[in-house]
Enzyme design. Structure first.
Site, PDB file in Angstrom:
ATOM      1  N   ARG A 101      -5.384  70.079 -15.253  1.00 29.77           N
ATOM      2  CA  ARG A 101      -5.621  71.527 -15.175  1.00 29.77           C
ATOM      3  C   ARG A 101      -5.139  72.278 -16.413  1.00 29.77           C
ATOM      4  NH1 ARG A 101      -3.508  70.372 -10.126  1.00 29.77           N
ATOM      5  NH2 ARG A 101      -5.110  70.174  -8.524  1.00 29.77           N
ATOM      6  N   LYS A 123     -13.643  79.390 -26.768  1.00 25.55           N
ATOM      7  CA  LYS A 123     -14.747  78.724 -26.068  1.00 25.55           C
ATOM      8  C   LYS A 123     -14.688  77.226 -26.324  1.00 25.55           C
ATOM      9  CE  LYS A 123     -18.453  81.969 -26.762  1.00 25.55           C
ATOM     10  NZ  LYS A 123     -19.911  81.978 -26.917  1.00 25.55           N
ATOM     11  N   GLU A 165     -21.790  81.547 -41.907  1.00 21.26           N
ATOM     12  CA  GLU A 165     -21.085  82.320 -40.869  1.00 21.26           C
ATOM     13  C   GLU A 165     -20.175  83.374 -41.514  1.00 21.26           C
ATOM     14  OE1 GLU A 165     -21.912  82.017 -37.741  1.00 21.26           O
ATOM     15  OE2 GLU A 165     -22.740  79.987 -37.545  1.00 21.26           O
ATOM     16  N   LYS A 204     -13.675  87.916 -36.654  1.00 20.52           N
ATOM     17  CA  LYS A 204     -14.076  87.363 -35.351  1.00 20.52           C
ATOM     18  C   LYS A 204     -13.061  87.774 -34.287  1.00 20.52           C
ATOM     19  CE  LYS A 204     -15.712  83.540 -32.625  1.00 20.52           C
ATOM     20  NZ  LYS A 204     -16.136  82.154 -32.473  1.00 20.52           N
ATOM     21  N   GLU A 214     -17.008  87.063 -22.803  1.00 19.28           N
ATOM     22  CA  GLU A 214     -18.427  87.294 -23.094  1.00 19.28           C
ATOM     23  C   GLU A 214     -19.098  88.010 -21.928  1.00 19.28           C
ATOM     24  OE1 GLU A 214     -20.725  83.735 -24.094  1.00 19.28           O
ATOM     25  OE2 GLU A 214     -20.885  84.603 -26.081  1.00 19.28           O
ATOM     26  N   ARG A 219     -19.399  90.729 -27.644  1.00 19.83           N
ATOM     27  CA  ARG A 219     -19.397  89.482 -28.398  1.00 19.83           C
ATOM     28  C   ARG A 219     -20.794  89.123 -28.929  1.00 19.83           C
ATOM     29  NH1 ARG A 219     -14.897  85.066 -26.541  1.00 19.83           N
ATOM     30  NH2 ARG A 219     -15.464  83.422 -27.978  1.00 19.83           N
ATOM     31  N   ASN A 223     -23.973  87.126 -32.723  1.00 14.92           N
ATOM     32  CA  ASN A 223     -25.235  86.387 -32.761  1.00 14.92           C
ATOM     33  C   ASN A 223     -26.195  86.885 -33.826  1.00 14.92           C
ATOM     34  OD1 ASN A 223     -25.015  84.323 -30.924  1.00 14.92           O
ATOM     35  ND2 ASN A 223     -25.345  85.712 -29.204  1.00 14.92           N
ATOM     36  N   HIS A 226     -28.759  84.647 -35.315  1.00 12.03           N
ATOM     37  CA  HIS A 226     -28.776  83.433 -34.497  1.00 12.03           C
ATOM     38  C   HIS A 226     -29.988  83.306 -33.577  1.00 12.03           C
ATOM     39  CE1 HIS A 226     -24.772  82.799 -35.999  1.00 12.03           C
ATOM     40  NE2 HIS A 226     -24.616  81.697 -35.275  1.00 12.03           N
ATOM     41  N   HIS A 230     -31.670  80.034 -34.132  1.00 15.13           N
ATOM     42  CA  HIS A 230     -31.800  78.968 -33.128  1.00 15.13           C
ATOM     43  C   HIS A 230     -33.259  78.549 -32.983  1.00 15.13           C
ATOM     44  CE1 HIS A 230     -27.803  80.238 -31.025  1.00 15.13           C
ATOM     45  NE2 HIS A 230     -27.601  79.279 -31.907  1.00 15.13           N
ATOM     46  N   HIS A 243     -27.351  74.205 -38.787  1.00 10.41           N
ATOM     47  CA  HIS A 243     -27.176  75.469 -38.059  1.00 10.41           C
ATOM     48  C   HIS A 243     -27.013  76.631 -39.057  1.00 10.41           C
ATOM     49  CE1 HIS A 243     -25.815  78.304 -35.052  1.00 10.41           C
ATOM     50  NE2 HIS A 243     -24.736  78.529 -35.779  1.00 10.41           N
TER      51      HIS A 243
HETATM   52  N1  LIG Z   1     -16.558  77.164 -29.577  1.00 10.14           N
HETATM   53  C1  LIG Z   1     -17.183  78.025 -30.334  1.00 10.14           C
HETATM   54  O1  LIG Z   1     -16.929  79.237 -30.276  1.00 10.14           O
HETATM   55  C2  LIG Z   1     -18.205  77.553 -31.307  1.00 10.14           C
HETATM   56  C3  LIG Z   1     -18.702  78.414 -32.299  1.00 10.14           C
HETATM   57  C4  LIG Z   1     -19.613  77.912 -33.219  1.00 10.14           C
HETATM   58  C5  LIG Z   1     -20.012  76.596 -33.144  1.00 10.14           C
HETATM   59  N2  LIG Z   1     -19.516  75.778 -32.169  1.00 10.14           N
HETATM   60  C6  LIG Z   1     -19.913  74.374 -32.089  1.00 10.14           C
HETATM   61  O2  LIG Z   1     -19.484  73.716 -33.263  1.00 10.14           O
HETATM   62  C7  LIG Z   1     -20.306  72.590 -33.500  1.00 10.14           C
HETATM   63  C8  LIG Z   1     -20.666  72.541 -34.960  1.00 10.14           C
HETATM   64  O3  LIG Z   1     -19.476  72.432 -35.715  1.00 10.14           O
HETATM   65  P1  LIG Z   1     -19.472  71.744 -37.155  1.00 10.14           P
HETATM   66  O4  LIG Z   1     -20.520  72.338 -37.990  1.00 10.14           O
HETATM   67  O5  LIG Z   1     -18.080  71.743 -37.645  1.00 10.14           O
HETATM   68  O6  LIG Z   1     -19.986  70.272 -36.810  1.00 10.14           O
HETATM   69  P2  LIG Z   1     -19.256  68.845 -36.773  1.00 10.14           P
HETATM   70  O7  LIG Z   1     -18.029  68.896 -35.986  1.00 10.14           O
HETATM   71  O8  LIG Z   1     -20.301  67.876 -36.375  1.00 10.14           O
HETATM   72  O9  LIG Z   1     -18.870  68.608 -38.289  1.00 10.14           O
HETATM   73  C9  LIG Z   1     -19.899  68.520 -39.256  1.00 10.14           C
HETATM   74  C10 LIG Z   1     -19.811  67.201 -40.032  1.00 10.14           C
HETATM   75  O10 LIG Z   1     -18.732  67.296 -40.969  1.00 10.14           O
HETATM   76  C11 LIG Z   1     -17.852  66.181 -40.776  1.00 10.14           C
HETATM   77  N3  LIG Z   1     -16.538  66.668 -41.145  1.00 10.14           N
HETATM   78  C12 LIG Z   1     -15.826  67.649 -40.552  1.00 10.14           C
HETATM   79  N4  LIG Z   1     -14.713  67.899 -41.236  1.00 10.14           N
HETATM   80  C13 LIG Z   1     -14.703  67.051 -42.280  1.00 10.14           C
HETATM   81  C14 LIG Z   1     -13.834  66.852 -43.377  1.00 10.14           C
HETATM   82  N5  LIG Z   1     -12.741  67.612 -43.555  1.00 10.14           N
HETATM   83  N6  LIG Z   1     -14.135  65.889 -44.256  1.00 10.14           N
HETATM   84  C15 LIG Z   1     -15.259  65.150 -44.109  1.00 10.14           C
HETATM   85  N7  LIG Z   1     -16.137  65.308 -43.128  1.00 10.14           N
HETATM   86  C16 LIG Z   1     -15.862  66.260 -42.221  1.00 10.14           C
HETATM   87  C17 LIG Z   1     -18.054  65.743 -39.375  1.00 10.14           C
HETATM   88  O11 LIG Z   1     -17.705  64.393 -39.207  1.00 10.14           O
HETATM   89  C18 LIG Z   1     -19.552  65.976 -39.187  1.00 10.14           C
HETATM   90  O12 LIG Z   1     -20.280  64.914 -39.728  1.00 10.14           O
HETATM   91  C19 LIG Z   1     -21.513  72.739 -32.566  1.00 10.14           C
HETATM   92  O13 LIG Z   1     -21.401  71.834 -31.516  1.00 10.14           O
HETATM   93  C20 LIG Z   1     -21.394  74.161 -32.046  1.00 10.14           C
HETATM   94  O14 LIG Z   1     -21.904  74.300 -30.742  1.00 10.14           O
HETATM   95  C21 LIG Z   1     -18.631  76.234 -31.256  1.00 10.14           C
HETATM   96 ZN   LIG Z   2     -23.345  80.110 -35.710  1.00 12.81          ZN
END
Ligand SMILES: NC(=O)c1ccc[n+]([C@@H]2O[C@H](COP(=O)([O-])OP(=O)(O)OC[C@H]3O[C@@H](n4cnc5c(N)ncnc54)[C@H](O)[C@@H]3O)[C@@H](O)[C@H]2O)c1
Ligand SMILES: [Zn+2]
Length: 338
Positions: A101, A123, A165, A204, A214, A219, A223, A226, A230, A243
């Site tokens: 939990r 999130k 972003e 942010k 949200e 919030r 977007n 986006h 998307h 993305h």
């Molecule tokens: N929770 C939220 O509020 C929120 C907001 C935006 C996006 N997201 C989520 O985030 C995800 C995308 O995140 P992302 O773009 O970081 O993707 P990711 O975690 O897949 O990382 C992108 C790539 O970079 C690599 N990588 C990361 N850090 C590295 C480093 N320091 N050195 C070498 N390689 C590295 C990873 O292995 C991967 O191949 C999506 O799933 C999205 O839904 C969540």
């Molecule tokens: Zn985004």
């Protein structure tokens, strides 16, 4: 930066990775194979390195994380460190939210996107075959450590995705930052990174503190770019555009929609477009058919009100959610930016 939420608050600080690891001697680390290879060689911690990429935000990998925590005897006093990009942050965050939990969570984002976007706001979640982020929890971390040195190994294209972003936050919330980015796009090793990253996080923060769950709509302005973004990600086949790249194109289109509606200052779309182009991001809608893009926008859950709701720029560094944006305007602006 301190971020307040209904159950308390947490601090986001720039720290070195070695300091972070030293400060949590009883931590369990969840990461991915890339990050483990570069940053956790010969580390004494229990480590789970999941497969790289979005597919790890799955029920199977979530289960794997829970099994890892249970097998290592994690308790409510153990700290889970989510060391990685947004995928690891969302996955490990959700596991930390639900294991016993809820156990203490420290987010250590290693991608630029995770630093400025996903690690802040609480999130967490995973995907279902039916759609992204369909299972999850609002679970704020206890702390967020920004270890800028980890960006050294981040692939250039991932860095670029994160800059999108930052441009977004600047365009909708901080015009001085936008002009700073216009003056000189961000590069890796940029001496401005500490300030720019912390400024983006603070922007942010200002939004998520207003609308933690949200629920008020505040919030939704995050977007910007986006809804169209998307649709482009989807219609061009996931993987064609990152993305961030899709969001860059989306910002240009959504700014021109705002101009067409008389909400966005004239010429702002062009300015966003040239800034993003100088940053190295794409700004033109791919020729995948504008009707298909509009269909994808309708299916996007974030647009699921009457007509299409879009976060639109209303001034230099300001924005609002606009409901019922007419489809012909959207089609024209998609066409015009192809
Ligand atoms: N929770 C939220 O509020 C929120 C907001 C935006 C996006 N997201 C989520 O985030 C995800 C995308 O995140 P992302 O773009 O970081 O993707 P990711 O975690 O897949 O990382 C992108 C790539 O970079 C690599 N990588 C990361 N850090 C590295 C480093 N320091 N050195 C070498 N390689 C590295 C990873 O292995 C991967 O191949 C999506 O799933 C999205 O839904 C969540
Ligand atoms: Zn985004």
């Amino acid at each position: 930066v301190r971020i307040r939420h209904s159950r308390g608050s947490y601090e986001v600080e720039i720290e070195s990775l070695s300091y972070v690891l030293q400060s949590h001697p009883n931590a369990l680390i969840v990461t991915d194979e890339n990050v483990a290879r570069f940053w956790l060689e010969s580390s004494p911690f229990p480590i789970l390195a999941v497969s790289v990429g979005e597919t790890s935000k799955s029920m199977e990998t979530y289960w794997q994380v829970l099994q890892f925590l249970a097998a290592r005897g994690a308790t409510r006093t153990s700290t889970v460190i989510a060391l990685g990009g947004g995928v690891v942050g969302d996955l490990a965050g959700f596991a930390a939210a639900t294991y016993m939990r809820g156990v203490p969570l420290v987010q250590v984002p290693t991608s630029l996107l995770a630093m400025v976007d996903s690690s802040v706001g609480g999130k967490t979640g995973i995907n279902l075959p039916e759609g992204k982020n369909l299972v999850g929890a609002f679970y704020p971390p206890g702390h967020v450590s920004i270890c800028l040195e980890t960006l050294e190994t981040l692939p250039a294209r991932e860095f670029l995705a994160g800059t999108a972003e930052i441009w977004k936050a600047a365009a909708i919330l901080d015009w001085a930052l936008f002009e700073e980015l216009e003056r000189l796009p961000l590069v890796r090793g940029d001496t401005r990174l500490p300030q720019v990253v912390m400024r983006s996080i603070d922007l942010k923060r200002s939004i998520v503190e207003e609308d933690e769950f949200e629920s008020t709509g505040a919030r939704a302005v995050l977007n910007f770019g986006h809804t169209v973004g998307h649709a482009i990600e989807h219609a061009s086949g996931y993987g064609t555009y990152s993305h961030g790249e899709a969001v860059a194109i989306g910002m240009v289109v959504e700014a021109s929609i705002g101009e067409r509606l008389g909400l966005t200052p004239e010429g702002l779309s062009r300015r966003i477009s040239s800034g993003l182009r100088a940053q190295g991001l794409p700004v033109s809608v791919p020729s995948v058919g504008v009707e298909g893009l509009l269909g994808a926008m309708h299916r996007d859950k974030k647009a699921a009100t009457q007509g299409l709701a879009l976060a639109l720029i209303t001034g230099y560094g300001s924005c609002k959610l606009v409901h019922g944006v007419p489809e012909p305007v959207i089609l024209e602006c998609l066409q015009e930016n192809t």
